[in-house]
Design an enzyme around this catalytic site. Structure first.
Site, PDB file in Angstrom:
ATOM      1  N   GLU A   1      15.981  -5.549  22.736  1.00 18.87           N
ATOM      2  CA  GLU A   1      14.134  -6.772  23.317  1.00 18.87           C
ATOM      3  C   GLU A   1      15.003  -6.830  25.025  1.00 18.87           C
ATOM      4  OE1 GLU A   1      12.440  -8.127  22.456  1.00 18.87           O
ATOM      5  OE2 GLU A   1      12.550  -8.738  20.602  1.00 18.87           O
TER       6      GLU A   1
ATOM      7  N   TYR B   1      10.805 -16.087  16.879  1.00 12.31           N
ATOM      8  CA  TYR B   1       9.604 -16.036  17.809  1.00 12.31           C
ATOM      9  C   TYR B   1       8.187 -15.170  17.199  1.00 12.31           C
ATOM     10  CZ  TYR B   1       9.921 -15.310  22.502  1.00 12.31           C
ATOM     11  OH  TYR B   1       9.619 -13.986  23.121  1.00 12.31           O
ATOM     12  N   GLY B   2       8.901 -13.576  17.420  1.00 10.68           N
ATOM     13  CA  GLY B   2       7.357 -13.454  17.995  1.00 10.68           C
ATOM     14  C   GLY B   2       7.378 -11.951  16.855  1.00 10.68           C
ATOM     15  N   THR B   3       7.944 -10.594  17.460  1.00 14.41           N
ATOM     16  CA  THR B   3       8.105  -9.512  16.783  1.00 14.41           C
ATOM     17  C   THR B   3       9.142  -9.386  15.330  1.00 14.41           C
ATOM     18  OG1 THR B   3       8.832  -7.585  18.571  1.00 14.41           O
ATOM     19  CG2 THR B   3       5.980  -8.388  18.205  1.00 14.41           C
ATOM     20  N   LEU B   4       9.822 -10.424  15.535  1.00 15.37           N
ATOM     21  CA  LEU B   4      11.594 -10.601  14.700  1.00 15.37           C
ATOM     22  C   LEU B   4      10.929 -11.276  13.615  1.00 15.37           C
ATOM     23  CD1 LEU B   4      14.111 -10.164  17.553  1.00 15.37           C
ATOM     24  CD2 LEU B   4      13.477  -7.927  15.998  1.00 15.37           C
TER      25      LEU B   4
HETATM   26  N1  PCA Z   1      11.053 -10.170  19.344  1.00 18.04           N
HETATM   27  C1  PCA Z   1      12.003 -11.113  19.732  1.00 18.04           C
HETATM   28  C2  PCA Z   1      11.142 -12.384  20.766  1.00 18.04           C
HETATM   29  C3  PCA Z   1       9.621 -11.223  21.055  1.00 18.04           C
HETATM   30  C4  PCA Z   1       9.848 -10.220  20.512  1.00 18.04           C
HETATM   31  O1  PCA Z   1       9.043 -10.130  20.225  1.00 18.04           O
HETATM   32  C5  PCA Z   1      11.346 -12.304  18.886  1.00 18.04           C
HETATM   33  O2  PCA Z   1      10.761 -12.044  17.877  1.00 18.04           O
HETATM   34  O3  PCA Z   1      11.939 -13.276  18.665  1.00 18.04           O
END
Ligand code: PCA
Length: 158
Positions: A89, A14-17
């Site tokens: 992570e 949900y984030g930077t990935l």
């Molecule tokens: N990366 C993981 C968790 C938070 C982040 O920045 C993600 O994208 O799900």
């Protein structure tokens, strides 16, 4: 016979990935392992998702029922990539990888997927603006800053 398991693991990012975000390249780097895109999805439960710390990191706080249903992407990843992502992570010290129900956009089916969540957090974080769909380059202006895990951990607890 190989001792390495060939099992795949379903993971919700949900984030930077997410594709287009600063760490998306890790999901398509074959030297780190294998990931297969499954589909876009949304968490069934609501969670607070916000950007915090001096590195502008997206945090999904483990406080179900607060915030929004979170939009993200589901991938099947092999053991090798899952192990890499756990280290990246900083699971289980920084984020904890937990199973959560997610609903696929296309056919509305609900399945369990692994999600990196923040279990211990300061309540002040809930004052920040809560989002449903993270983007590093959103109108918030809080662009993600690359850092070492150790810096991020220090930042969270001090
Ligand atoms: N990366 C993981 C968790 C938070 C982040 O920045 C993600 O994208 O799900």
């Amino acid at each position: 016979m190989s001792l390495i398991s060939r099992a795949m693991h379903r993971i919700f990012v949900y984030g930077t990935l997410k594709s287009g975000e600063p760490n998306a390249h890790l999901m398509v780097d074959s030297t780190l392992g294998k990931a297969t895109f499954v589909g876009k999805a949304e968490t069934v439960r609501k969670f607070p998702l916000l950007i915090a710390s001096r590195f502008n990191v997206p945090y999904l706080l483990y406080k179900p029922g607060t915030g929004h249903r979170i939009i993200g992407e589901v991938y099947d990843v092999d053991d090798k990539l899952l192990q890499f992502l756990d280290e990246f992570e900083n699971h289980p010290n920084y984020y904890l990888r937990q199973q959560e129900d997610v609903e696929f956009e296309l056919d509305k089916r609900i399945e369990k997927a692994w999600v990196y969540m923040m279990m211990n957090f300061r309540d002040e974080l809930l004052q920040k603006s809560l989002m449903a769909n993270y983007s590093s380059k959103g109108p918030h202006g809080l662009q993600y800053v690359e850092s070492e895990d150790t810096d991020r951990v220090e930042d969270l607890y001090t």
